[in-house]
Design a protein around this motif. Structure first.
Motif, PDB file in Angstrom:
ATOM      1  N   VAL A  91      66.076  12.485  37.688  1.00 25.71           N
ATOM      2  CA  VAL A  91      67.491  12.144  37.593  1.00 25.71           C
ATOM      3  C   VAL A  91      67.720  10.642  37.535  1.00 25.71           C
ATOM      4  CG1 VAL A  91      67.957  12.041  40.082  1.00 25.71           C
ATOM      5  CG2 VAL A  91      69.752  12.843  38.512  1.00 25.71           C
ATOM      6  N   ALA A  92      66.725   9.827  37.942  1.00 21.67           N
ATOM      7  CA  ALA A  92      66.914   8.382  38.087  1.00 21.67           C
ATOM      8  C   ALA A  92      66.310   7.624  36.905  1.00 21.67           C
ATOM      9  CB  ALA A  92      66.287   7.891  39.381  1.00 21.67           C
ATOM     10  N   PRO A  93      67.130   6.940  36.106  1.00 19.45           N
ATOM     11  CA  PRO A  93      66.605   6.179  34.977  1.00 19.45           C
ATOM     12  C   PRO A  93      65.559   5.141  35.371  1.00 19.45           C
ATOM     13  CG  PRO A  93      68.984   6.402  34.792  1.00 19.45           C
ATOM     14  CD  PRO A  93      68.613   6.936  36.136  1.00 19.45           C
ATOM     15  N   ALA A  94      65.722   4.505  36.532  1.00 15.02           N
ATOM     16  CA  ALA A  94      64.764   3.475  36.942  1.00 15.02           C
ATOM     17  C   ALA A  94      63.383   4.073  37.190  1.00 15.02           C
ATOM     18  CB  ALA A  94      65.260   2.751  38.191  1.00 15.02           C
ATOM     19  N   MET A  95      63.327   5.288  37.694  1.00 20.93           N
ATOM     20  CA  MET A  95      62.041   5.943  37.886  1.00 20.93           C
ATOM     21  C   MET A  95      61.381   6.243  36.539  1.00 20.93           C
ATOM     22  SD  MET A  95      60.648   6.416  40.805  1.00 20.93           S
ATOM     23  CE  MET A  95      60.922   6.518  42.572  1.00 20.93           C
ATOM     24  N   LEU A  96      62.166   6.674  35.585  1.00 24.63           N
ATOM     25  CA  LEU A  96      61.606   6.952  34.263  1.00 24.63           C
ATOM     26  C   LEU A  96      61.166   5.677  33.570  1.00 24.63           C
ATOM     27  CD1 LEU A  96      64.122   9.710  33.126  1.00 24.63           C
ATOM     28  CD2 LEU A  96      61.834  10.001  34.093  1.00 24.63           C
ATOM     29  N   ASP A  97      61.889   4.585  33.787  1.00 24.37           N
ATOM     30  CA  ASP A  97      61.445   3.288  33.258  1.00 24.37           C
ATOM     31  C   ASP A  97      60.093   2.905  33.855  1.00 24.37           C
ATOM     32  OD1 ASP A  97      63.713   3.043  31.723  1.00 24.37           O
ATOM     33  OD2 ASP A  97      64.760   1.732  33.125  1.00 24.37           O
ATOM     34  N   ALA A  98      59.932   3.130  35.159  1.00 23.31           N
ATOM     35  CA  ALA A  98      58.652   2.846  35.802  1.00 23.31           C
ATOM     36  C   ALA A  98      57.552   3.725  35.224  1.00 23.31           C
ATOM     37  CB  ALA A  98      58.764   3.055  37.313  1.00 23.31           C
ATOM     38  N   ALA A  99      57.875   4.975  34.930  1.00 26.36           N
ATOM     39  CA  ALA A  99      56.892   5.880  34.333  1.00 26.36           C
ATOM     40  C   ALA A  99      56.431   5.364  32.975  1.00 26.36           C
ATOM     41  CB  ALA A  99      57.494   7.276  34.196  1.00 26.36           C
ATOM     42  N   ARG A 100      57.348   4.847  32.197  1.00 23.36           N
ATOM     43  CA  ARG A 100      56.975   4.317  30.884  1.00 23.36           C
ATOM     44  C   ARG A 100      56.052   3.110  31.019  1.00 23.36           C
ATOM     45  NH1 ARG A 100      62.615   5.390  30.383  1.00 23.36           N
ATOM     46  NH2 ARG A 100      62.957   7.274  29.121  1.00 23.36           N
ATOM     47  N   ARG A 101      56.306   2.277  32.020  1.00 21.06           N
ATOM     48  CA  ARG A 101      55.433   1.115  32.226  1.00 21.06           C
ATOM     49  C   ARG A 101      54.031   1.555  32.636  1.00 21.06           C
ATOM     50  NH1 ARG A 101      60.243  -0.881  34.602  1.00 21.06           N
ATOM     51  NH2 ARG A 101      59.453  -0.506  36.730  1.00 21.06           N
ATOM     52  N   ILE A 102      53.947   2.579  33.484  1.00 19.28           N
ATOM     53  CA  ILE A 102      52.628   3.084  33.867  1.00 19.28           C
ATOM     54  C   ILE A 102      51.943   3.741  32.680  1.00 19.28           C
ATOM     55  CG2 ILE A 102      51.386   4.662  35.393  1.00 19.28           C
ATOM     56  CD1 ILE A 102      53.639   4.247  37.437  1.00 19.28           C
ATOM     57  N   ASP A 103      52.696   4.459  31.866  1.00 18.09           N
ATOM     58  CA  ASP A 103      52.138   5.033  30.628  1.00 18.09           C
ATOM     59  C   ASP A 103      51.496   3.938  29.777  1.00 18.09           C
ATOM     60  OD1 ASP A 103      52.929   7.564  31.301  1.00 18.09           O
ATOM     61  OD2 ASP A 103      54.498   7.732  29.776  1.00 18.09           O
ATOM     62  N   ALA A 104      52.223   2.838  29.585  1.00 19.43           N
ATOM     63  CA  ALA A 104      51.719   1.747  28.753  1.00 19.43           C
ATOM     64  C   ALA A 104      50.459   1.135  29.358  1.00 19.43           C
ATOM     65  CB  ALA A 104      52.801   0.681  28.583  1.00 19.43           C
ATOM     66  N   ARG A 105      50.425   1.029  30.675  1.00 17.14           N
ATOM     67  CA  ARG A 105      49.270   0.425  31.350  1.00 17.14           C
ATOM     68  C   ARG A 105      48.051   1.331  31.303  1.00 17.14           C
ATOM     69  NH1 ARG A 105      51.525  -0.537  36.079  1.00 17.14           N
ATOM     70  NH2 ARG A 105      50.642   1.181  37.285  1.00 17.14           N
ATOM     71  N   THR A 106      48.266   2.639  31.423  1.00 13.44           N
ATOM     72  CA  THR A 106      47.138   3.570  31.503  1.00 13.44           C
ATOM     73  C   THR A 106      46.730   4.141  30.159  1.00 13.44           C
ATOM     74  OG1 THR A 106      48.603   5.461  31.899  1.00 13.44           O
ATOM     75  CG2 THR A 106      47.821   4.234  33.842  1.00 13.44           C
ATOM     76  N   GLY A 107      47.633   4.085  29.182  1.00 20.41           N
ATOM     77  CA  GLY A 107      47.340   4.689  27.887  1.00 20.41           C
ATOM     78  C   GLY A 107      47.554   6.187  27.865  1.00 20.41           C
ATOM     79  N   THR A 108      48.124   6.752  28.917  1.00 20.47           N
ATOM     80  CA  THR A 108      48.454   8.183  28.971  1.00 20.47           C
ATOM     81  C   THR A 108      49.960   8.332  28.869  1.00 20.47           C
ATOM     82  OG1 THR A 108      46.551   8.694  30.376  1.00 20.47           O
ATOM     83  CG2 THR A 108      48.352  10.291  30.350  1.00 20.47           C
ATOM     84  N   THR A 109      50.415   9.002  27.831  1.00 25.97           N
ATOM     85  CA  THR A 109      51.850   9.128  27.584  1.00 25.97           C
ATOM     86  C   THR A 109      52.339  10.506  28.012  1.00 25.97           C
ATOM     87  OG1 THR A 109      51.750   7.579  25.736  1.00 25.97           O
ATOM     88  CG2 THR A 109      53.666   9.033  25.857  1.00 25.97           C
ATOM     89  N   VAL A 110      53.390  10.507  28.817  1.00 26.31           N
ATOM     90  CA  VAL A 110      54.017  11.747  29.257  1.00 26.31           C
ATOM     91  C   VAL A 110      55.434  11.797  28.689  1.00 26.31           C
ATOM     92  CG1 VAL A 110      54.808  13.083  31.245  1.00 26.31           C
ATOM     93  CG2 VAL A 110      52.692  11.744  31.397  1.00 26.31           C
ATOM     94  N   PRO A 111      55.816  12.863  27.997  1.00 26.28           N
ATOM     95  CA  PRO A 111      57.209  13.003  27.564  1.00 26.28           C
ATOM     96  C   PRO A 111      58.137  13.009  28.773  1.00 26.28           C
ATOM     97  CG  PRO A 111      55.819  14.591  26.432  1.00 26.28           C
ATOM     98  CD  PRO A 111      54.978  13.979  27.515  1.00 26.28           C
ATOM     99  N   LEU A 112      59.178  12.175  28.734  1.00 24.58           N
ATOM    100  CA  LEU A 112      60.078  11.990  29.867  1.00 24.58           C
ATOM    101  C   LEU A 112      61.496  12.398  29.493  1.00 24.58           C
ATOM    102  CD1 LEU A 112      58.809   8.431  30.868  1.00 24.58           C
ATOM    103  CD2 LEU A 112      58.162  10.597  31.947  1.00 24.58           C
ATOM    104  N   VAL A 113      62.169  13.066  30.416  1.00 31.73           N
ATOM    105  CA  VAL A 113      63.534  13.530  30.186  1.00 31.73           C
ATOM    106  C   VAL A 113      64.371  13.203  31.415  1.00 31.73           C
ATOM    107  CG1 VAL A 113      65.022  15.525  29.804  1.00 31.73           C
ATOM    108  CG2 VAL A 113      62.786  15.399  28.675  1.00 31.73           C
ATOM    109  N   GLU A 114      65.498  12.526  31.216  1.00 29.94           N
ATOM    110  CA  GLU A 114      66.429  12.292  32.311  1.00 29.94           C
ATOM    111  C   GLU A 114      67.280  13.543  32.493  1.00 29.94           C
ATOM    112  OE1 GLU A 114      70.307   9.532  33.383  1.00 29.94           O
ATOM    113  OE2 GLU A 114      68.817   8.743  31.959  1.00 29.94           O
ATOM    114  N   ALA A 115      67.181  14.144  33.672  1.00 28.78           N
ATOM    115  CA  ALA A 115      67.894  15.411  33.888  1.00 28.78           C
ATOM    116  C   ALA A 115      68.069  15.679  35.365  1.00 28.78           C
ATOM    117  CB  ALA A 115      67.127  16.567  33.246  1.00 28.78           C
ATOM    118  N   ASP A 116      69.199  16.256  35.697  1.00 27.11           N
ATOM    119  CA  ASP A 116      69.456  16.794  37.028  1.00 27.11           C
ATOM    120  C   ASP A 116      68.702  18.116  37.139  1.00 27.11           C
ATOM    121  OD1 ASP A 116      70.679  18.244  39.218  1.00 27.11           O
ATOM    122  OD2 ASP A 116      72.409  16.910  39.067  1.00 27.11           O
ATOM    123  N   ALA A 117      67.958  18.296  38.223  1.00 25.56           N
ATOM    124  CA  ALA A 117      67.166  19.513  38.390  1.00 25.56           C
ATOM    125  C   ALA A 117      68.019  20.769  38.451  1.00 25.56           C
ATOM    126  CB  ALA A 117      66.323  19.403  39.660  1.00 25.56           C
TER     127      ALA A 117
END
Length: 263
Positions: A91-117
């Motif tokens: 639900v938190a855009p800042a968490m998904l932004d952090a996920a994208r940065r980790i994706d870029a650092r690790t080279g592992t890409t995870v599809p990300l969706v902003e959504a309320d559970a």
């Protein structure tokens, strides 16, 4: 900041304090806990139990997997490495932004969706497995909707697994030492823990469900409970995380992991 373990407001009428809190505190949270979680690690709770050890999701190779309340998608990244087809939602855009940065650092890409559970943007029966590790459920006043959505997006026979603070812990203070071994609140008092700013706006809330509440929510969603895992505190883990730590963890459970299927 005003805090109380027994907030009286009907938080279902607030705008989303969980989204605001995790958005504002994403960086601090990851700075404190990111190394323990691992860029591509999968832990079910502060005790450190890993999915590699527990195998609660079953065989995920080739499976369609949804992570709910994914944060920076640490668990999803681990699953990608095991051949799963994963989508991570938060639900938190800042968490998904952090996920994208980790994706870029690790080279592992995870599809990300902003959504309320409680309102997942996925079609019925889209996934074989859905899970959350300490995500969503404790931070909303209506967790039955999270379970209902998980059931909806799972195929028949699919698996929904989630970890939460062990319900027993609600009765005890948020103290990881032996001072936290004396019950101060009723286990049956379901009023939430609430933090409010000077203007009275709720900025953080956690909601309590008894063990029976969790089971009733699951069965109402059409899910069958298969197991409840209560990880013991391992000898190697000397880390303190909020109310979790080795001193109290040797005597009281801190995490409960519910394993269910949609039958």
């Amino acid at each position: 900041m005003n805090a109380t373990w027994f907030g009286y407001r009907d938080l279902s009428r607030d705008d989303d304090p969980a989204r605001r809190w995790w958005d504002v505190n994403a960086e601090e949270y990851l700075e404190d806990h990111g190394a323990f979680l691992g860029d591509a690690g999968f832990r079910w709770g502060p005790e450190g139990l890993t999915e590699a050890e527990a195998g609660l999701l079953g065989d995920v190779e080739g499976a369609r997997v949804l992570e709910v309340g994914a944060g920076a998608a640490h668990c999803s990244r681990w699953l990608v490495g095991r051949g799963a087809r994963v989508v991570a939602s938060d639900v938190a855009p800042a968490m998904l932004d952090a996920a994208r940065r980790i994706d870029a650092r690790t080279g592992t890409t995870v599809p990300l969706v902003e959504a309320d559970a409680r309102r997942l943007p996925f079609a019925d029966a889209s996934f074989d497995v859905a899970f959350t590790s300490f995500g969503a459920i404790s931070f909303v006043p209506d967790p039955h909707r999270v379970h209902a959505e998980a059931a909806r997006v799972l195929r028949d026979g699919g698996r929904w697994v989630f970890s939460v603070t062990h319900p027993l812990r609600w009765a005890f203070p948020d103290d990881p030492t032996r001072r936290g071994l004396t019950a101060e609140r009723s286990y049956f008092d379901r009023r939430p823990y609430v933090e409010a700013d000077e203007g009275g706006r709720v900025v953080y809330a956690e909601h309590h469900r008894t063990l029976g509440d969790h089971v009733r929510d699951l069965t109402a969603a059409g899910l069958r409970l298969r197991d409840v895992v209560e990880p013991e505190w391992p000898a190697w883990n000397d880390r303190t995380w909020g109310g979790w730590g080795p001193e109290r963890g040797a005597l009281l459970p801190g995490t409960a992991v519910f394993v269910t299927t949609k039958d």
